[in-house]
Design a protein around this motif. Sequence first.
Motif, PDB file in Angstrom:
ATOM      1  N   ALA A  23       0.709  -1.225  -0.126  1.00  0.00           N
ATOM      2  CA  ALA A  23       0.032   0.042  -0.006  1.00  0.00           C
ATOM      3  C   ALA A  23       0.912   1.265  -0.063  1.00  0.00           C
ATOM      4  CB  ALA A  23      -0.931   0.025   1.152  1.00  0.00           C
ATOM      5  N   ASP A  24       0.296   2.373  -0.294  1.00  0.00           N
ATOM      6  CA  ASP A  24       0.731   3.829  -0.361  1.00  0.00           C
ATOM      7  C   ASP A  24       1.236   4.133   1.330  1.00  0.00           C
ATOM      8  OD1 ASP A  24       1.403   4.255  -2.826  1.00  0.00           O
ATOM      9  OD2 ASP A  24      -0.189   5.404  -3.215  1.00  0.00           O
ATOM     10  N   GLY A  25       1.969   3.541   1.947  1.00  0.00           N
ATOM     11  CA  GLY A  25       2.027   3.782   3.299  1.00  0.00           C
ATOM     12  C   GLY A  25       1.083   3.590   4.119  1.00  0.00           C
ATOM     13  N   GLU A  26       0.948   4.199   5.194  1.00  0.00           N
ATOM     14  CA  GLU A  26      -0.111   3.654   6.217  1.00  0.00           C
ATOM     15  C   GLU A  26      -1.220   4.951   6.500  1.00  0.00           C
ATOM     16  OE1 GLU A  26      -0.691   1.031   7.382  1.00  0.00           O
ATOM     17  OE2 GLU A  26       1.388   0.012   6.566  1.00  0.00           O
ATOM     18  N   THR A  27      -1.055   5.851   5.464  1.00  0.00           N
ATOM     19  CA  THR A  27      -2.001   7.240   5.571  1.00  0.00           C
ATOM     20  C   THR A  27      -3.160   6.846   4.592  1.00  0.00           C
ATOM     21  OG1 THR A  27      -0.080   8.444   5.932  1.00  0.00           O
ATOM     22  CG2 THR A  27      -2.067   9.590   5.293  1.00  0.00           C
ATOM     23  N   PRO A  28      -4.389   6.985   5.223  1.00  0.00           N
ATOM     24  CA  PRO A  28      -5.586   6.721   4.268  1.00  0.00           C
ATOM     25  C   PRO A  28      -5.844   7.960   3.098  1.00  0.00           C
ATOM     26  CG  PRO A  28      -6.050   6.812   6.645  1.00  0.00           C
ATOM     27  CD  PRO A  28      -4.784   7.200   6.717  1.00  0.00           C
ATOM     28  N   LEU A  29      -6.238   7.553   2.162  1.00  0.00           N
ATOM     29  CA  LEU A  29      -6.526   8.719   1.055  1.00  0.00           C
ATOM     30  C   LEU A  29      -7.628   9.477   1.644  1.00  0.00           C
ATOM     31  CD1 LEU A  29      -6.137   9.640  -1.855  1.00  0.00           C
ATOM     32  CD2 LEU A  29      -8.404   8.328  -2.596  1.00  0.00           C
ATOM     33  N   PHE A  30      -8.783   9.118   2.346  1.00  0.00           N
ATOM     34  CA  PHE A  30      -9.626   9.822   3.080  1.00  0.00           C
ATOM     35  C   PHE A  30     -10.343   8.948   4.057  1.00  0.00           C
ATOM     36  CE2 PHE A  30     -12.013   8.377  -0.543  1.00  0.00           C
ATOM     37  CZ  PHE A  30     -13.320   7.973   0.214  1.00  0.00           C
ATOM     38  N   THR A  31     -10.969   9.525   5.152  1.00  0.00           N
ATOM     39  CA  THR A  31     -11.652   8.809   6.300  1.00  0.00           C
ATOM     40  C   THR A  31     -13.103   9.191   6.502  1.00  0.00           C
ATOM     41  OG1 THR A  31      -9.762   8.810   7.818  1.00  0.00           O
ATOM     42  CG2 THR A  31     -11.817   8.518   8.889  1.00  0.00           C
TER      43      THR A  31
END
Length: 336
Positions: A23-31
């Motif tokens: 995955a693209d790191g552990e930061t969500p695209l949005f919540t």
Amino acid sequence: MVRMLAVAALAGTAVFAGPAASADGETPLFTIKDSRITESSGLAVSPTHKNVYYTHNDSGAEPTFFAVGSNGRTRAKFTLRGAVARDWEAMAASKDPATGAGVLWFGDIGDNFDGAWPDISVYRVTEPTTMQDAALPAVRYRFRYEDGGHNAESIMVHPRTGRLYVVSKQFAGAVYAAPKRLRTDRVNVLRKVGSAPMMATDAAYAPDGSNFVIRTYFSATVYRTPGKQLARVSMPPLEQAESITYTADGKALLTGTEGAASPVYRVPLPAEVLRETAPRPAPTPTPTKKAGPALVAETRAAEDGDAGVPTLAVAAWLAAAAAATGVITLIARRTR
């Protein structure tokens, strides 16, 4: 709805091929911020509105879905008129090939007892043109499997053909194809066209139809066609992975989970998938020189199956034959 604990002990038995992308790191695209969305079970990117994502709750909810912006805030809530939500588990988005209008599909396909219901339903809705709360008319299609009842949480629609597919959620799952032409006056039969990973929770087609993905609790697998696997894609750790779809450009996947304030992650597709599914350039025709009448005639003769005797050779043979006939006739007259 089967929880992750029910299959965690069997996770090690699954067999996958090929390398996995992360995955693209552990930061969500949005919540997702709407407190009404507590069991986000389906996910789709709007085919006509930029930065709009659709989702809906799981079983026990109303027949409603939500339009969410890229900041995670709800832009509108929509209700399907005349529909029921027995066990909504999945959704898909496509375009009407005739009009170009967006089309949304909602799968009331959950069946935890693998045959408790005599049939399952999928609802088709024309995508709303404005992001305002509204009640929308829906068309209901009823289905049954050719080989008995199954639990399922995945539907997908081929963007070019418009054909609907259902993926069963079992230890030996399968991909089922709906008829090319759906009927509202009778139950449509779903026919098995390929196998699926163990305990599939969602599936989606790429925007160009070149590949599709099937999500499980543990990872995702990309296929060229049913049975032809391209790559396995690692997914970010989620409490209960329930949804997956493609980004609008088809270069990455979006995946979500159930629960309040649930995140949606962007996961890039492996390079080998992008390379394998990239459009192939059209072959450049080889230029040819202009041919004279004789060569054209010879070429046509060759195309007709007379490649062994060119037209020029035939003409020369006929001329020689005519000359020989004249000489023979002259000799015969002198010797009378």
